[in-house]
Design an enzyme around this catalytic site. Structure first.
Site, PDB file in Angstrom:
ATOM      1  N   GLU A 159       0.827  -1.216   0.000  1.00  0.00           N
ATOM      2  CA  GLU A 159       0.000   0.000   0.000  1.00  0.00           C
ATOM      3  C   GLU A 159       0.860   1.265   0.000  1.00  0.00           C
ATOM      4  O   GLU A 159       0.363   2.355  -0.246  1.00  0.00           O
ATOM      5  CB  GLU A 159      -0.959  -0.011   1.208  1.00  0.00           C
ATOM      6  CG  GLU A 159      -0.294  -0.015   2.585  1.00  0.00           C
ATOM      7  CD  GLU A 159       0.224  -1.396   3.020  1.00  0.00           C
ATOM      8  OE1 GLU A 159       0.282  -2.319   2.199  1.00  0.00           O
ATOM      9  OE2 GLU A 159       0.605  -1.525   4.205  1.00  0.00           O
ATOM     10  N   CYS A 180      16.746  -6.303   0.112  1.00  0.00           N
ATOM     11  CA  CYS A 180      16.849  -7.515   0.942  1.00  0.00           C
ATOM     12  C   CYS A 180      18.231  -8.147   0.807  1.00  0.00           C
ATOM     13  O   CYS A 180      18.637  -8.929   1.648  1.00  0.00           O
ATOM     14  CB  CYS A 180      15.787  -8.510   0.532  1.00  0.00           C
ATOM     15  SG  CYS A 180      15.947  -8.999  -1.172  1.00  0.00           S
TER      16      CYS A 180
HETATM   17  P1  NAD Z   1       5.903  -6.089   5.110  1.00  0.00           P
HETATM   18  O1  NAD Z   1       6.030  -7.444   5.694  1.00  0.00           O
HETATM   19  O2  NAD Z   1       5.506  -4.965   6.012  1.00  0.00           O
HETATM   20  O3  NAD Z   1       4.792  -6.085   3.949  1.00  0.00           O
HETATM   21  C1  NAD Z   1       4.900  -6.913   2.811  1.00  0.00           C
HETATM   22  C2  NAD Z   1       3.534  -7.094   2.174  1.00  0.00           C
HETATM   23  O4  NAD Z   1       2.694  -7.812   3.077  1.00  0.00           O
HETATM   24  C3  NAD Z   1       2.794  -5.795   1.863  1.00  0.00           C
HETATM   25  O5  NAD Z   1       2.064  -5.970   0.673  1.00  0.00           O
HETATM   26  C4  NAD Z   1       1.846  -5.649   3.052  1.00  0.00           C
HETATM   27  O6  NAD Z   1       0.684  -4.909   2.749  1.00  0.00           O
HETATM   28  C5  NAD Z   1       1.489  -7.094   3.343  1.00  0.00           C
HETATM   29  N1  NAD Z   1       1.154  -7.386   4.738  1.00  0.00           N
HETATM   30  C6  NAD Z   1       1.523  -6.698   5.847  1.00  0.00           C
HETATM   31  N2  NAD Z   1       1.067  -7.346   6.950  1.00  0.00           N
HETATM   32  C7  NAD Z   1       0.431  -8.453   6.517  1.00  0.00           C
HETATM   33  C8  NAD Z   1      -0.220  -9.543   7.183  1.00  0.00           C
HETATM   34  N3  NAD Z   1      -0.286  -9.612   8.509  1.00  0.00           N
HETATM   35  N4  NAD Z   1      -0.733 -10.537   6.432  1.00  0.00           N
HETATM   36  C9  NAD Z   1      -0.633 -10.504   5.077  1.00  0.00           C
HETATM   37  N5  NAD Z   1      -0.030  -9.502   4.394  1.00  0.00           N
HETATM   38  C10 NAD Z   1       0.496  -8.492   5.106  1.00  0.00           C
HETATM   39  O7  NAD Z   1       7.276  -5.777   4.358  1.00  0.00           O
HETATM   40  P2  NAD Z   1       7.750  -4.420   3.698  1.00  0.00           P
HETATM   41  O8  NAD Z   1       8.129  -3.459   4.771  1.00  0.00           O
HETATM   42  O9  NAD Z   1       6.778  -3.976   2.658  1.00  0.00           O
HETATM   43  O10 NAD Z   1       9.058  -4.923   2.917  1.00  0.00           O
HETATM   44  C11 NAD Z   1      10.331  -4.960   3.467  1.00  0.00           C
HETATM   45  C12 NAD Z   1      10.713  -6.367   3.858  1.00  0.00           C
HETATM   46  O11 NAD Z   1      10.703  -7.228   2.739  1.00  0.00           O
HETATM   47  C13 NAD Z   1      12.127  -6.459   4.427  1.00  0.00           C
HETATM   48  O12 NAD Z   1      12.105  -7.288   5.551  1.00  0.00           O
HETATM   49  C14 NAD Z   1      12.914  -7.101   3.304  1.00  0.00           C
HETATM   50  O13 NAD Z   1      14.070  -7.810   3.709  1.00  0.00           O
HETATM   51  C15 NAD Z   1      11.895  -8.012   2.733  1.00  0.00           C
HETATM   52  N6  NAD Z   1      12.244  -8.446   1.390  1.00  0.00           N
HETATM   53  C16 NAD Z   1      12.721  -9.713   1.233  1.00  0.00           C
HETATM   54  C17 NAD Z   1      13.084 -10.172  -0.019  1.00  0.00           C
HETATM   55  C18 NAD Z   1      13.627 -11.574  -0.203  1.00  0.00           C
HETATM   56  O14 NAD Z   1      13.854 -11.980  -1.334  1.00  0.00           O
HETATM   57  N7  NAD Z   1      13.835 -12.323   0.855  1.00  0.00           N
HETATM   58  C19 NAD Z   1      12.964  -9.325  -1.127  1.00  0.00           C
HETATM   59  C20 NAD Z   1      12.472  -8.036  -0.933  1.00  0.00           C
HETATM   60  C21 NAD Z   1      12.112  -7.615   0.333  1.00  0.00           C
END
Ligand code: NAD
Length: 492
Positions: free
Chosen positions: A175, A280
């Site tokens: 979002e 990441c």
């Molecule tokens: P986030 O976990 O806050 O959100 C990710 C997605 O999940 C968003 O679309 C969000 O709306 C949704 N979401 C949030 N809470 C949820 C719930 N309880 N149930 C279902 N969906 C939910 O992560 P972020 O802050 O958007 O992204 C950063 C994170 O992503 C960092 O930890 C980063 O390391 C990780 N990341 C990992 C990789 C990988 O390949 N391992 C790649 C990119 C990013």
């Protein structure tokens, strides 16, 4: 004000239970409003994906691939527009955003190879007059939930392969930067993708959970923070779906005594501070083996001090803002806490402001030495431009640090010693390992996949997705008739 609504069955669906602001992180100004789906909108998206499923699954593989090819061309043509959109909503520099489009294109390239890559196997005469074949079927409706930090690339590591394999797809982007997914849906439509095959739904946790729980959704791909990744993986598994969930990271880079410190300092600075540390696969811990810690810190000091921090669309900017005020405050707090824990701030630009952009969410490059291993700045993912530098006596001590950390996304070594590199390759507990490479993300023809607390599930993204987005069917056939009954269970 631009409105970001949902994309369902080939049309914009402007409805929602709540509206959230989309903010430019460089200016703190609202640039759009995004509509949060309620239960009715989520149901509409799943209904649309279900209605489109059978026809798309029966569409010949080569025609599906042609749609991906056309999409690829349109994505390439829209490269600058999409990069500008990413910069406006995410904050990263235009150059970095263009790089994200290039990486996304590599994943799309992979999906164009569906007819060659999504193949089963055939064996003749596996029993008397019997042949055995495996064929790959689509799994049905797939769901992709993606994070803010790569608003294009993560979705492109999922949807194109899923679609090429004959599935329908529902994308729930972050979002915080939802505009890119809408542009992608529009490009896919222009490429000839039938309505309902790709749908985009914006929403909060409740919407994501409704999507995961619906029994019609067969496969769930998630990328985001580890706590959510674990919750999504458990929830999807409990509802009977296959699931893959990729989480956070704490990537260590080991500096051996024979490494060229100028090269290491350049690579470390680029990896740790690029995209304001919001990758990441960014290095967030440098582990210096032996006596080179102070000379390396000296080099890092000059590089971190010289980094040009500014709005992502200002020419010459090297590091833009972080995504939100919340992220800015969290990162600043972790730096303060580490210093209170006993860390030495070699460079601390974490509270810096940018002239002309005083309200922006900037965090300047910061280098911390002597960080206690118990400090949250070492234990947790900071997800900001903060580099922790540790010193150990031996390579095995450095490897032990990696083995002891709960995350295992990436790990790298810088050395000119082949034996040290091979030992590291074997022993480092991370899914993606670099030798003289600071961001060791494999090309799309391989997979993106961490270990330990960085992943839940067993299938990687990109090339590994062919198996995630297909289910095999095994066919045993005999065309030579045999006469006579046989009530035994015979060996083949
Ligand atoms: P986030 O976990 O806050 O959100 C990710 C997605 O999940 C968003 O679309 C969000 O709306 C949704 N979401 C949030 N809470 C949820 C719930 N309880 N149930 C279902 N969906 C939910 O992560 P972020 O802050 O958007 O992204 C950063 C994170 O992503 C960092 O930890 C980063 O390391 C990780 N990341 C990992 C990789 C990988 O390949 N391992 C790649 C990119 C990013």
């Amino acid at each position: 004000m631009r409105r970001v609504s949902h994309w369902i069955n080939g049309q914009l669906v402007d409805e929602g239970d709540e509206d959230l602001p989309v903010v430019n992180p460089a200016t703190d100004e609202q640039i759009a409003v995004v509509r949060m789906a309620g239960p009715r909108t989520v149901r509409r998206a799943i209904d649309a994906a279900e209605a489109a499923s059978d026809a798309w699954a029966r569409t010949p593989q080569s025609r599906r691939a042609q749609v991906i090819f056309r999409f690829r061309e349109l994505l390439l043509e829209s490269r600058e527009e999409i990069a500008a959109l990413i910069t406006a909503e995410h904050g990263k520099t235009l150059d970095d955003a263009a790089g994200e489009v290039s990486r996304a294109l590599e994943s799309v390239d992979l999906a164009t190879g569906g007819p060659a890559l999504a193949q089963g196997a055939t064996s003749q005469q596996t029993g008397p007059g019997i042949d055995t074949r495996s064929v790959l079927h689509p799994v049905g409706i797939c769901l992709g939930i993606t994070p803010f930090n790569f608003p294009l690339m993560m979705g492109m590591m999922m949807a194109p392969v899923a679609l090429a394999a004959g599935n329908t797809f529902i994308w729930k982007p972050s979002e915080q930067d939802p505009g890119t997914a809408m542009k992608i849906a529009e490009l896919f439509q222009r490429a000839g993708l039938p309505d309902g095959v790709l749908n985009v739904v914006h929403g909060r946790q409740d919407a994501a959970e409704q999507l995961i729980d619906d029994p019609r959704v067969q496969a769930v791909s998630f990328v985001g923070s580890s706590a959510v990744a674990q919750a999504v993986y458990s929830r999807a598994s409990a509802s009977g779906s296959r699931a893959q969930a990729f989480g956070g990271a704490k990537n260590h880079l080991v500096v051996m005594p024979d490494a060229d410190l100028d090269v290491v300092a350049d690579q470390l600075a680029s990896s740790a501070f690029g995209a304001a540390g919001q990758r990441c696969m960014a290095v967030s811990v440098a582990v210096v083996v032996g006596e080179s810690d102070e000379p390396l810190l000296e080099r890092l000091r000059s590089r971190a001090t010289a980094v040009r921090v500014n709005a992502g669309d200002v020419p010459g900017t090297e590091v833009g803002p972080v995504v939100s005020r919340r992220a800015q405050e969290r990162i600043r707090h972790l730096v303060k806490e580490a210093i209170a824990d006993g860390a030495r701030a070699v460079v601390d630009r974490s509270t810096e402001t940018v002239p002309g952009y005083e309200s922006g969410y900037f965090v300047g490059p910061t280098v911390l030495a002597d960080v206690p291993l118990t400090s949250r700045a070492y234990q947790e993912e900071v997800f900001g431009p903060v580099l922790v530098v540790l010193r150990v006596d031996t390579l095995d001590e450095a490897i032990d640090l990696i083995r002891g950390h709960r995350y295992g996304n990436g790990a790298s070594i810088f050395t000119s010693n082949g034996a040290a590199a091979s030992h590291f390759e074997r022993e480092a507990t991370a899914g993606m390992v670099g030798v003289n490479v600071a961001i060791p993300v494999p090309v799309a023809a391989y997979a993106v996949q961490g270990w330990k607390g960085s992943v839940f599930g067993d299938t990687g993204l990109n090339n590994a997705s062919w198996s995630f987005y297909t289910r095999p069917k095994y066919i045993t056939s005999r065309w030579e008739s045999t006469v006579g009954t046989d009530f035994g269970f015979r060996p083949n």
